[in-house]
Design a protein around this motif. Structure first.
Motif, PDB file in Angstrom:
ATOM      1  N   SER A  54     -26.335   1.918 -58.730  1.00  0.00           N
ATOM      2  CA  SER A  54     -25.140   2.338 -58.006  1.00  0.00           C
ATOM      3  C   SER A  54     -25.003   3.841 -57.814  1.00  0.00           C
ATOM      4  O   SER A  54     -24.186   4.266 -56.995  1.00  0.00           O
ATOM      5  N   VAL A  55     -25.752   4.648 -58.556  1.00  0.00           N
ATOM      6  CA  VAL A  55     -25.601   6.100 -58.446  1.00  0.00           C
ATOM      7  C   VAL A  55     -26.929   6.773 -58.114  1.00  0.00           C
ATOM      8  O   VAL A  55     -27.089   7.379 -57.054  1.00  0.00           O
TER       9      VAL A  55
ATOM     10  N   ASN B  38     -20.894   4.314 -48.828  1.00  0.00           N
ATOM     11  CA  ASN B  38     -21.167   3.852 -50.183  1.00  0.00           C
ATOM     12  C   ASN B  38     -20.154   2.764 -50.539  1.00  0.00           C
ATOM     13  O   ASN B  38     -18.939   3.005 -50.465  1.00  0.00           O
TER      14      ASN B  38
ATOM     15  N   LEU C 289     -20.161   6.835 -58.274  1.00  0.00           N
ATOM     16  CA  LEU C 289     -20.539   6.705 -56.868  1.00  0.00           C
ATOM     17  C   LEU C 289     -19.474   7.331 -55.972  1.00  0.00           C
ATOM     18  O   LEU C 289     -19.789   7.985 -54.971  1.00  0.00           O
TER      19      LEU C 289
END
Length: 243
Positions: free
Chosen positions: A116-117, A141, A172
């Motif tokens: 996710s990041v 995102n 995020l």
């Protein structure tokens, strides 16, 4: 003129949000590039969009593999020469039942952050030349309201559900602002979208009031098709800007 091109990560299931986003983008005339870690999972979905009259391509993409990122960038450069939309949808919730950060498994934390990041960050870097080659690219995102557990603070004693996942989505959101600032001198807009509780797991028993995936997808696609005066570095929820 060739069609605009949109890449969506994490498109591995027909019931998933990623596929709903890709389907909506294809319906709006984009050539949708569907990606997942397993090519055999995403190829039938791309074929389904083509059967529906859309333009779609399936690619294997592993966000944790730098070679895979470079290969994807090369394939897009050879085939399209530009990228108009990047939707970072891939996600991992390895700690679904964890209610305390002190009980978090660090392997789960690393997995959540990788997907996710770090993955969206690295993918944006790898695809940046293609995004800049488009007249006005958009990066979206896909966040989660789980991040709000951290953003708004916690009552003492309240559980932090899925701490690894929640922290990753919170980060995020922060990355969204960082990328928007870094691209402020370009036409590229970068935003995050919280799609809300979405019905994407019928096999697990979606909640009665979860939104259909198609409804959540439209919010994401709106952020992916903002006009030149649209915002950047923002978080959208239920179609509204929250930050």
């Amino acid at each position: 003129m060739p069609p605009k091109t949109a890449l969506v990560t994490g498109v591995g299931r027909e019931a998933g949000l990623g596929f709903a986003v890709a389907r909506e983008l294809a319906a709006q005339g984009f050539h949708a590039v569907l990606t997942a870690r397993r090519l055999d999972a995403v190829e039938p979905l791309a074929a389904l969009l083509r059967e529906e009259g859309g333009q779609a391509t399936a690619l294997r993409l592993d966000l944790a593999d730098s070679d895979s990122l470079r290969e994807t960038a090369g394939q897009l450069a050879d085939t399209f020469g530009r990228l108009d939309v990047l939707v970072n949808n891939a996600s991992a919730m390895p700690d679904f039942r964890v209610l305390n950060a002190l009980d978090a498994d660090m392997d789960d934390v690393r997995t959540a952050l990788e997907v996710s990041v770090l993955g969206p960050w690295a993918l944006t870097q790898a695809l940046l030349p293609l995004l800049k080659a488009a007249p006005a690219a958009r990066i979206v995102n896909v966040s989660s309201r789980s991040a709000q557990q951290i953003a708004t603070g916690l009552d003492l004693g309240a559980p932090l559900r899925s701490p690894a996942y929640s922290m990753a989505k919170y980060m995020l959101n922060a990355l969204t602002g960082v990328l928007a600032r870094a691209l402020a001198d370009t036409p590229i807009l970068v935003n995050a979208v919280d799609p809300g509780n979405t019905a994407t797991h019928p096999e697990r028993g979606d909640a009665e009031h979860d939104r259909p995936a198609a409804d959540s997808a439209r919010d994401i696609v709106r952020a992916a098709t903002l006009g030149p005066d649209g915002p950047t570095g923002r978080l959208f929820s239920d179609g509204r800007t929250t930050t």
